[in-house]
Scaffold this active site. Structure first.
Site, short mmCIF file in Angstrom:
data_model
loop_
_atom_site.label_atom_id
_atom_site.label_comp_id
_atom_site.label_asym_id
_atom_site.label_seq_id
_atom_site.Cartn_x
_atom_site.Cartn_y
_atom_site.Cartn_z
N MET A 75 0.51 -1.56 -0.28
CA MET A 75 0.02 -0.12 0.10
C MET A 75 1.00 1.12 -0.01
O MET A 75 0.02 2.71 0.25
CB MET A 75 -0.97 -0.19 1.17
CG MET A 75 -2.09 -1.29 1.35
SD MET A 75 -2.91 -1.33 -0.38
CE MET A 75 -3.41 -3.12 -0.45
N CYS A 76 1.97 1.30 -0.49
CA CYS A 76 3.16 2.48 -0.54
C CYS A 76 2.60 2.82 -1.71
O CYS A 76 3.14 2.58 -2.85
CB CYS A 76 4.59 1.85 0.12
SG CYS A 76 6.01 2.91 0.79
N HIS A 77 2.79 4.01 -2.09
CA HIS A 77 2.24 5.29 -2.90
C HIS A 77 4.49 5.07 -3.22
O HIS A 77 5.30 5.84 -3.06
CB HIS A 77 1.83 6.11 -2.59
CG HIS A 77 0.41 6.30 -2.07
ND1 HIS A 77 0.20 6.78 -0.93
CD2 HIS A 77 -0.58 6.93 -2.54
CE1 HIS A 77 -0.45 6.52 -0.36
NE2 HIS A 77 -0.91 6.44 -1.76
N GLU A 116 10.47 4.17 2.61
CA GLU A 116 11.49 4.80 1.70
C GLU A 116 13.30 4.57 2.76
O GLU A 116 14.02 3.70 2.19
CB GLU A 116 11.54 6.09 1.23
CG GLU A 116 11.16 5.38 -0.12
CD GLU A 116 9.20 5.85 0.42
OE1 GLU A 116 8.48 5.67 -0.41
OE2 GLU A 116 9.02 6.08 1.15
N ASP A 130 24.95 -10.18 2.63
CA ASP A 130 25.09 -11.16 1.77
C ASP A 130 26.37 -11.64 1.35
O ASP A 130 27.00 -12.16 1.00
CB ASP A 130 23.68 -10.60 0.61
CG ASP A 130 24.22 -11.90 -0.32
OD1 ASP A 130 24.36 -12.77 -0.46
OD2 ASP A 130 24.45 -11.16 -1.33
#
Length: 162
Positions: A75-77, A116, A130
């Site tokens: 639901m992030c714009h 973000e 990683d």
């Protein structure tokens, strides 16, 4: 505390309509950390990790992650980001070393950039893991948290303890 706005009249998830929200400058700062062994610390600080310059790769990964946040969080714009910066610092602990990652994200728009910034910091940490996991899989990521955010109707937020 305000109510949740990500649900429609049927109780189903929706993307919030931000059409009428005012465009303001919005900044968010998030932090996380990766606790590593002395061996990883020594190799990272001497740029001797076999996969390459860990911090350079993590920095690029963090910037890319900030730009892709809306693809990862339902639901992030999607936002037009104006700037993303990643900073690194080291803290020595008893028998380990902590890489502190700070992500700062900026835009001018009608919704904030907290997600973000949190995504950028998180993906930086995952990239470090990683690139170093061949040496030690016991690295610890986190905690990850919002340090500060400015702009928008809810105003300024600063975490009480950092």
């Amino acid at each position: 505390m305000s109510s949740f706005t990500h649900f429609n009249e049927q109780g189903r998830a929706k993307m919030v309509d931000i059409t009428n929200k005012e465009d303001t400058v919005r900044v968010a700062v998030a932090k996380t950390s990766v606790t590593v062994s002395e061996e990883i610390y020594e190799k990272m600080t001497n740029n001797a990790i076999e996969k390459g310059d860990v911090l350079a790769v993590a920095q690029v990964a963090g910037v890319m992650a900030a730009k892709k946040t809306a693809d990862l969080i339902p639901m992030c714009h999607p936002l037009m980001l104006k700037g993303v910066d990643i900073a690194f610092s080291w803290e020595n602990e008893a028998d380990a070393y902590k890489l502190v990652i700070t992500a700062t994200v900026k835009t001018k728009g009608s919704t904030g950039v907290e997600m973000e910034a949190l995504t950028a910091a998180s993906v930086c940490a995952l990239t470090v893991y990683d690139m170093c996991k061949a040496l030690d899989k016991g690295m610890i990521i986190g905690p990850t948290y919002l340090v500060e955010k400015t702009g928008g109707k809810s105003g300024h937020y600063r975490r009480k303890t950092d």
